[in-house]
Each structure stands twice: as C-alpha cells, then as structure tokens.
Design a protein around this motif. Structure first.
Motif, PDB file in Angstrom:
ATOM      1  N   THR A  36     115.327  24.130  90.927  1.00 44.21           N
ATOM      2  CA  THR A  36     114.427  23.000  90.665  1.00 44.21           C
ATOM      3  C   THR A  36     113.700  23.078  89.333  1.00 44.21           C
ATOM      4  OG1 THR A  36     112.738  24.147  91.995  1.00 44.21           O
ATOM      5  CG2 THR A  36     114.045  22.440  93.094  1.00 44.21           C
ATOM      6  N   SER A  42     118.244  19.321  90.449  1.00 42.57           N
ATOM      7  CA  SER A  42     117.669  19.021  91.766  1.00 42.57           C
ATOM      8  C   SER A  42     118.352  17.814  92.395  1.00 42.57           C
ATOM      9  CB  SER A  42     116.163  18.762  91.643  1.00 42.57           C
ATOM     10  OG  SER A  42     115.491  19.860  91.088  1.00 42.57           O
ATOM     11  N   VAL A 144     114.450  15.054  98.980  1.00 40.11           N
ATOM     12  CA  VAL A 144     113.186  14.501  98.473  1.00 40.11           C
ATOM     13  C   VAL A 144     112.281  15.618  97.966  1.00 40.11           C
ATOM     14  CG1 VAL A 144     111.017  13.439  99.213  1.00 40.11           C
ATOM     15  CG2 VAL A 144     113.188  12.359  99.791  1.00 40.11           C
ATOM     16  N   ILE A 145     112.178  16.698  98.737  1.00 37.90           N
ATOM     17  CA  ILE A 145     111.329  17.818  98.308  1.00 37.90           C
ATOM     18  C   ILE A 145     111.880  18.462  97.045  1.00 37.90           C
ATOM     19  CG2 ILE A 145     110.379  20.059  98.966  1.00 37.90           C
ATOM     20  CD1 ILE A 145     109.203  17.665 100.475  1.00 37.90           C
ATOM     21  N   ILE A 148     111.022  16.189  94.098  1.00 37.41           N
ATOM     22  CA  ILE A 148     109.592  16.242  93.761  1.00 37.41           C
ATOM     23  C   ILE A 148     109.271  17.536  93.017  1.00 37.41           C
ATOM     24  CG2 ILE A 148     107.253  16.436  94.706  1.00 37.41           C
ATOM     25  CD1 ILE A 148     108.134  14.585  96.976  1.00 37.41           C
ATOM     26  N   PHE A 151     110.831  17.480  89.572  1.00 38.26           N
ATOM     27  CA  PHE A 151     110.108  16.553  88.683  1.00 38.26           C
ATOM     28  C   PHE A 151     108.920  17.247  88.033  1.00 38.26           C
ATOM     29  CE2 PHE A 151     106.591  13.619  88.025  1.00 38.26           C
ATOM     30  CZ  PHE A 151     107.171  12.609  87.281  1.00 38.26           C
ATOM     31  N   PHE A 152     108.079  17.870  88.834  1.00 41.28           N
ATOM     32  CA  PHE A 152     106.867  18.478  88.294  1.00 41.28           C
ATOM     33  C   PHE A 152     107.170  19.746  87.501  1.00 41.28           C
ATOM     34  CE2 PHE A 152     104.881  15.856  91.636  1.00 41.28           C
ATOM     35  CZ  PHE A 152     103.917  15.230  90.869  1.00 41.28           C
ATOM     36  N   ILE A 200     102.607  20.535  98.321  1.00 42.29           N
ATOM     37  CA  ILE A 200     103.174  19.448  99.119  1.00 42.29           C
ATOM     38  C   ILE A 200     102.842  19.650 100.598  1.00 42.29           C
ATOM     39  CG2 ILE A 200     105.315  18.347  99.895  1.00 42.29           C
ATOM     40  CD1 ILE A 200     106.503  19.063  97.131  1.00 42.29           C
ATOM     41  N   GLN A 204     100.588  17.185 102.865  1.00 40.05           N
ATOM     42  CA  GLN A 204     101.195  16.632 104.075  1.00 40.05           C
ATOM     43  C   GLN A 204     100.333  16.887 105.302  1.00 40.05           C
ATOM     44  OE1 GLN A 204     105.049  18.305 105.078  1.00 40.05           O
ATOM     45  NE2 GLN A 204     105.808  16.290 105.683  1.00 40.05           N
TER      46      GLN A 204
END
Length: 215
Positions: A36, A42, A144-145, A148, A151-152, A200, A204
């Motif tokens: 990632t 990813s 999705v995880i 995310i 991305f960061f 995350i 959540q």
C-alpha cells in the motif's frame, strides 16, 4: 422487483463496514502492510482479490458436494492457485512493470486468509449465487481498506497519487512545498500502514460503539 433481496444485499454491504475482513475480522493485514505504499499497487491488488475470491467462491460452491472432506483444503488451494496464475499472467501481459513490483505479493494471494476463510465458512455451505455475492462483498471490503491506506501513504509519503504529483514539486518548491511542507518518508515504510489501519479501526468503532469488544 429489486435485483437483490435484503439478505443478498447484506452479503455485499456488511463486509464494507460492520464486518470488514481487515478492520473487524483482522484478516489480510500482511498485504495491507506490504503493497500500500503506492495507490496503483493497492488498486491492482484489490481488483485481483475481487476476481480470485468472487470466482473462487463460485467454483468451490459448485463442486462442494463432490469434494472429499479430507482433502478439501488441498482442493481449495488448487482452485485459488489456478486463479492467481490467471491474474499473474494477465498482469504480465498488460502491466508488465507493475507485475514485477507485485509478483511476490500476487502469489501470496494463495495464502490470503480472507480467501481461504470464505471458502471454508461460506462457499462450502451455500449455493453459487450467494457465494459469489459473499466473495465480492468481502473482496470489496478488503479492497476499500487497501485503497484508503494506499491513498494516504502515497499522498503523504511521496506527494503523489498514481505517480502524479498532486502536492506540487518538492524540488522546485511549488504547491504546498512553497509553504514549507516536506514529504513524510515514514509513510512509505510498512509500519505506517499499521498506523493508518489503526486510525480507520478507531474511526469505525467511534461511529459504531457496538463494534467495541468488551474485556
């Protein structure tokens, strides 16, 4: 008439949030750490797992009644290994440079505990359609995880997304770099993925207190 019943829709929607394989079941963490650092990797890994788990669940469901229980794990490994080989060959044909980066990690899809877990827990006991939905749902939750986190990590670690500079030029000091911002190299190394995943998980559980486990 709705395309999916409420129960069928939940097979896809639950893993996206309240039963996410990474943040709730704590499965598939290794790949979240390993690939990632770049958003492109990813996304490709997420798409690969969607294909392998979606198709794999259907195959296992179709042959579930003829698989001897003593060799079911071996059969499952053969199915997932075959699908992973297909993914690997497609990547080599259409994205060779990326395939070299992901070569080891694509192979490790074979031992991804999310995939083997869904084969065992769902596909062996349900029909092809429900198994397909379950596979797609869990793979999407996993993907999705990954996206995310990717991305960061890429944005804060390299200042890019998909390799494109989005924060400016760190050498010419344009964009946010003109105000003294510097790329955070820590975000590129694997421990940063744990921190992002941890954030995350915290967000959540803050939004849904029912997910907090009692001591």
């Amino acid at each position: 008439m709705a395309l999916l019943s409420k129960k069928d829709a939940n097979l896809i929607l639950d893993p996206l949030a309240d039963n996410n394989p990474i943040t709730i079941q704590v499965l598939g963490i290794c790949s979240a750490l390993a690939i990632t650092a770049e958003l492109k990797a990813s996304v490709v890994m997420a798409l690969s797992v969607i294909f392998v788990l979606g198709v794999g669940n259907v195959v296992i469901s179709l042959i579930r009644n003829i698989i001897p229980s003593k060799i079911r794990i071996i059969v499952q490994l053969i199915v997932v290994a075959t699908l992973v080989i297909v993914v690997d060959q497609v990547l080599k044909a259409f994205a060779y440079e990326l395939s070299k980066t992901l070569a080891v990690f694509v192979g490790l899809i074979i031992t991804n505990c999310i995939i083997m877990g869904r084969f065992e827990a769902f596909a062996l006991g349900n029909g092809p359609w429900k198994s397909f939905l379950d596979g797609i749902g869990n793979a999407l939750g996993y993907g999705v995880i990954l996206i995310i986190v990717g991305f960061f990590r890429e944005l804060l670690g390299s200042g890019t997304l998909f390799g494109i500079k989005v924060l400016g030029d760190p050498i010419a000091k344009t964009g946010v770099y003109a105000f003294g911002y510097e790329n955070n190299g820590f975000m590129i190394i694997p421990p940063a993925a744990l921190i992002v995943v941890g954030i995350i998980i915290w967000v959540q559980r803050s939004r849904n207190r029912a997910l907090i486990e009692e001591n």
